[in-house]
Scaffold this motif. Structure first.
Motif, PDB file in Angstrom:
ATOM      1  N   LEU A   1     -32.562 -16.227 -35.700  1.00  0.00           N
ATOM      2  CA  LEU A   1     -32.191 -15.161 -34.766  1.00  0.00           C
ATOM      3  C   LEU A   1     -30.670 -15.052 -34.623  1.00  0.00           C
ATOM      4  O   LEU A   1     -30.182 -14.529 -33.619  1.00  0.00           O
ATOM      5  N   GLN A   2     -29.933 -15.548 -35.629  1.00  0.00           N
ATOM      6  CA  GLN A   2     -28.479 -15.453 -35.554  1.00  0.00           C
ATOM      7  C   GLN A   2     -28.085 -13.979 -35.385  1.00  0.00           C
ATOM      8  O   GLN A   2     -28.647 -13.106 -36.042  1.00  0.00           O
TER       9      GLN A   2
ATOM     10  N   THR B   1     -28.571 -12.302 -32.684  1.00  0.00           N
ATOM     11  CA  THR B   1     -29.401 -11.710 -31.633  1.00  0.00           C
ATOM     12  C   THR B   1     -28.908 -12.225 -30.289  1.00  0.00           C
ATOM     13  O   THR B   1     -28.685 -13.423 -30.125  1.00  0.00           O
ATOM     14  N   ARG B   2     -28.694 -11.323 -29.350  1.00  0.00           N
ATOM     15  CA  ARG B   2     -28.210 -11.769 -28.038  1.00  0.00           C
ATOM     16  C   ARG B   2     -29.297 -11.623 -26.980  1.00  0.00           C
ATOM     17  O   ARG B   2     -29.917 -10.569 -26.834  1.00  0.00           O
ATOM     18  N   ILE B   3     -29.493 -12.716 -26.243  1.00  0.00           N
ATOM     19  CA  ILE B   3     -30.509 -12.771 -25.193  1.00  0.00           C
ATOM     20  C   ILE B   3     -29.812 -12.995 -23.859  1.00  0.00           C
ATOM     21  O   ILE B   3     -28.961 -13.880 -23.746  1.00  0.00           O
TER      22      ILE B   3
ATOM     23  N   LEU C   1     -35.721 -19.287 -28.014  1.00  0.00           N
ATOM     24  CA  LEU C   1     -34.972 -18.280 -28.771  1.00  0.00           C
ATOM     25  C   LEU C   1     -33.608 -18.828 -29.166  1.00  0.00           C
ATOM     26  O   LEU C   1     -33.125 -18.565 -30.272  1.00  0.00           O
TER      27      LEU C   1
ATOM     28  N   ALA D   1     -30.578 -17.683 -31.562  1.00  0.00           N
ATOM     29  CA  ALA D   1     -30.028 -16.592 -30.748  1.00  0.00           C
ATOM     30  C   ALA D   1     -28.890 -17.092 -29.865  1.00  0.00           C
ATOM     31  O   ALA D   1     -28.813 -18.274 -29.532  1.00  0.00           O
TER      32      ALA D   1
ATOM     33  N   ASP E   1     -29.950  -7.754 -27.005  1.00  0.00           N
ATOM     34  CA  ASP E   1     -31.200  -7.397 -27.684  1.00  0.00           C
ATOM     35  C   ASP E   1     -32.402  -7.587 -26.775  1.00  0.00           C
ATOM     36  O   ASP E   1     -33.342  -6.814 -26.807  1.00  0.00           O
TER      37      ASP E   1
END
Lengths: 404, 378
Positions: free
Chosen positions: A2-3, A5-7, A23, A28, A87
């Protein structure tokens, strides 16, 4: 995996934070937003040598933390910018919190500033229904979902499952929700739009009771622990010369099952059982959770007293049946099987040990991070990334939007 | 493509089916053993009914070369493959990852085992109660001082394994959008059971606290336990300072708020026995319904225990559709798990488990209709 990807996570306790941790372990970038008083899990006992709660550390390592201040409604624009750039958003405060913090618009479909945002709402009792706004906890969810009935007995004080099963189970469903919605958004011919998904701790435990729900629908017979189990005596396995064990013959394929039981009872000197024609020849009804188990337990235990648990488990496994000694978690970790499975990762510097992501991927070696943030540790860095100047950050602090 | 049996494998496929996947269950000729697990409903094992929602069902004998070719053809057309044979069996059946990867490099190969695929117990059989014993799960249940107590038998660790598997499969599926490659994903009941005990293992690894039986109590917070009210047990949890204050006021013991023995959670956990001795008689003096009203009014978590009969029609469960009812022409209406997520756009569904063997002819026809090199036996 999930590099990039921002949570954003705004949640407390186990369910939401553990989902965000999964995640993070998948690669992430996770930003945890906390209220001024901090995630209540920061107060969980016991503490590590550095004074941080051991559970909080494990649940929140690898995240950055932004702390809101005494007037969090003043942080509305900062939160909206944070979400405009994300995201997925894992949030557990419901509609009321979204209104009071001024980010409710981000929870609506096709939000103009970020139509691709996936929102995962993690609640205790579910988003609808008369209990939606009531307080709750791991314990009260276990009780409501009927879990406490399958421990102990009606004439003794209630017991809980020692594991935080509602929180941990809800976290897995929350991760599934986030990944499924991201997949629907980003797959070829995907929607490009995010969606709002809700999961709850109660729903998680009710779902994971599916076998019981079906067993109790309209059963043909009063047979098996899924009908009568709540009224069984507490299940403590079979005593041996030393430790208790659990064992089951009969296998899992076909109506007849697999052989092995007649050899076993002969081998350990229980061949008298072969004369009992109430017992089936593959051992299904007198071992495991077969219908004759409680009646036959004393006969097995009388003979098992001559054998160690390890000896019996070895013999049973050799005959193709299932068995294990009841172990404490520290013994589980020391067992050669657990060691071989390499479930733990240790930081060479701090020597901290953490559980790895609970699956292995052939193409990817997941990395673990070993630091959990102090409250508000990364507030300034995050605000600056969002385009606030140093002076504007100080202003946000002064207004109580962010913690000092 | 789901070739698994019993619970941990099959519910993985069931959950993926709820998410909208087309799931084809392949049963061995002897049949998935859950068809005969008691109790049955009009002859069908309710375990089978609950674990195989949202699937088609075909019977193939992988030991038969023609059926094996069909299995390979199906794998070639599948996105996800789920299996939970004992370690070593898929190689004999020609359903191992290298074989299927050669046929379909985009396949996500989900392999579910008991103890894991490496290590001295990798080939040992496993099931829910076995893993309750092995993983430490049972040793954190029971009355204080007891060695252990198993959770009487919901198949809970099986379903936790399924849920863990779906989590990993979806990560691999999402990853495939970027890499265009499938991969093998390994999930074990052992990993899943440990993951379920996340907080207890965190306390062990981080602070050396071994999880043991504590009745209804939580090692992390106090008070967080059941108390005997006048008529039945009430379950009460305090996490936050303001909840402690509210509890003291509801119990008409505001003096406890400033008591240094109980000032913080740390203090209350350390002085738990003293605290329990003070609280127990107060709760015992009034019925549960009073405590529910008084504590909920002050936003303190408080509840009572339910059972199937009291929760199945409970509005909270009904309004959130946590239980689904499926209907099958032979065994009738059965309640099973509702979907555990509600998506705003993509509707999920729960459809009845299939008639065993009911789709064999249709599946074979579909697989052999096309001019695939595998189905043609070349």
């Amino acid at each position: 995996m999930l590099q990039g990807t921002r949570i954003i996570e705004l949640s407390e306790g186990v369910a939401g934070p553990l989902a965000a941790l999964r995640l993070a372990d998948l690669g992430a970038d996770v930003i945890k937003v906390e209220r001024a008083e901090g995630d209540w899990m920061r107060d969980a006992e016991p503490l590590m040598a550095n004074g941080m709660s051991a559970a909080f550390f494990a649940l929140n390592r690898g995240k950055r933390c932004l702390a809101l201040g005494s007037d969090p409604s003043a942080a509305s624009e900062l939160l909206l910018r944070l979400l405009a750039d994300a995201d997925a958003f894992i949030v557990d405060g419901g509609e009321a919190q979204a209104e009071s913090l001024g980010f409710a618009e981000a929870l609506r479909p096709n939000w103009g500033r970020n139509p691709g945002l996936v929102v995962v709402d993690v609640s205790i009792w579910g988003e609808n229904g008369p209990m939606a706004a009531l307080p709750g906890s791991e314990l009260t969810v276990q009780a409501m979902a009927g879990y406490t009935r399958y421990l102990g007995s009606a004439d003794e004080a209630p017991k809980r499952l020692g594991a935080d099963v509602a929180g941990a189970s809800a976290s897995a469903f929350a991760v599934q929700a986030a990944l499924a919605a991201l997949y629907a958004r980003d797959r070829r011919n995907g929607s490009r739009a995010g969606q709002q998904v809700s999961v709850s701790m109660l729903n998680a435990l009710i779902s994971m009771k599916s076998i019981h729900l079906a067993a109790q629908s309209d059963p043909d017979q009063y047979a098996g622990p899924r009908v009568g189990g709540a009224h069984y005596p507490p299940e403590k396995g079979w005593r041996t010369a030393d430790r208790p064990i659990f064992f089951a013959f009969g296998g899992s394929v076909g109506e007849e099952g697999r052989p092995g039981w007649t050899d076993f009872v002969t081998e350990i000197g229980l061949d008298d059982l072969l004369k009992n024609d109430q017992l089936d020849r593959n051992g299904r009804n007198s071992t495991g959770h077969g219908s004759m188990v409680n009646a036959m337990r004393p006969a097995y235990e009388e003979r098992f007293a001559q054998f160690s648990a390890a000896d019996l488990v070895g013999r049973i496994r050799k005959l193709g049946a299932n068995a294990a000694v009841y172990m404490r978690a520290d013994e589980t970790l020391a067992d050669p099987q657990t060691v071989a499975m390499d479930l733990i990762s240790e930081d060479p510097e701090s020597r901290r040990q953490v559980l790895k992501f609970p699956a292995r991927f052939a193409n990817v070696q997941l990395q673990q991070r070993f630091d959990a943030p102090e409250l508000g540790k990364d507030s300034e860095m995050i605000a600056r990334e969002l385009g606030f100047s140093r002076a504007e950050f100080a202003e946000l602090q002064a207004r109580g939007a962010l913690a000092m | 493509m789901d070739v698994s049996i019993m619970a941990a494998g099959p519910w993985t496929g069931a959950l993926l089916g709820m998410l909208g996947a087309e799931v084809i269950k392949i049963e061995p000729p002897a049949g998935d053993g859950t068809r005969w697990v008691m109790p049955t409903q009009r002859g069908m094992g309710t375990n089978f009914i609950s674990m195989n929602v949202n699937k088609k069902d075909a019977v193939l004998d992988f030991k038969n070369p023609a059926d094996r070719r069909l299995a390979h053809e199906l794998a070639a057309r599948s996105d996800i493959f789920v299996q939970n044979f004992r370690v070593g069996v898929v190689e004999r059946l020609g359903l191992d990852w290298p074989t299927l990867q050669a046929i379909n490099p985009r396949l996500i190969y989900c392999s579910i085992s008991g103890f894991g695929e490496t290590g001295p117990l990798s080939r040992a059989g496993c099931a829910d109660p076995i893993m309750q014993a092995f993983s430490g799960f049972a040793c954190s249940n029971g009355a204080p001082g007891e060695e252990m107590e198993a959770f009487r038998f919901t198949g809970f660790l099986d379903l936790a394994t399924s849920s863990n598997a779906v989590q990993a499969v979806l990560a691999a599926l999402y990853d495939r959008e970027k890499t265009d490659r499938g991969q093998k994903v390994e999930v074990s009941m052992l990993q899943s059971a440990v993951a379920l005990q996340f907080t207890r293992y965190a306390e062990l690894l981080g602070a050396g606290l071994v999880p043991v039986a504590r009745g209804s109590e939580n090692p992390a917070f106090a008070p967080d336990r059941a108390f005997a009210a006048k008529d039945q047990a009430v379950f009460v949890t305090v996490h936050r300072p303001r909840e402690w204050q509210a509890l003291c006021e509801v119990l008409e013991r505001a003096d406890l708020i400033g008591d240094p023995r109980f000032a913080t959670n740390h203090d209350r956990v350390a002085n738990k026995e003293t605290l329990n001795a003070i609280l127990a008689p107060i709760f015992a003096a009034r019925p549960a319904v009073w405590w529910l009203r008084a504590l909920n009014r002050r936003n303190v978590a408080c509840g009572i225990a339910h059972n199937f009969e009291t929760f199945r029609f409970h509005r909270q469960i009904v309004d959130n559709e946590m239980i689904a009812n499926t209907r099958h022409p032979d065994w009738g209406e059965t309640s099973v798990a509702g979907v555990p997520w509600t998506f705003s756009t993509d509707a999920c569904r729960v459809a009845s488990a299939p008639t065993p063997d009911g789709d064999t002819a249709a599946v074979i026809t579909e697989l052999t209709a096309s001019s695939s090199p595998i189905a043609a036996g070349r």
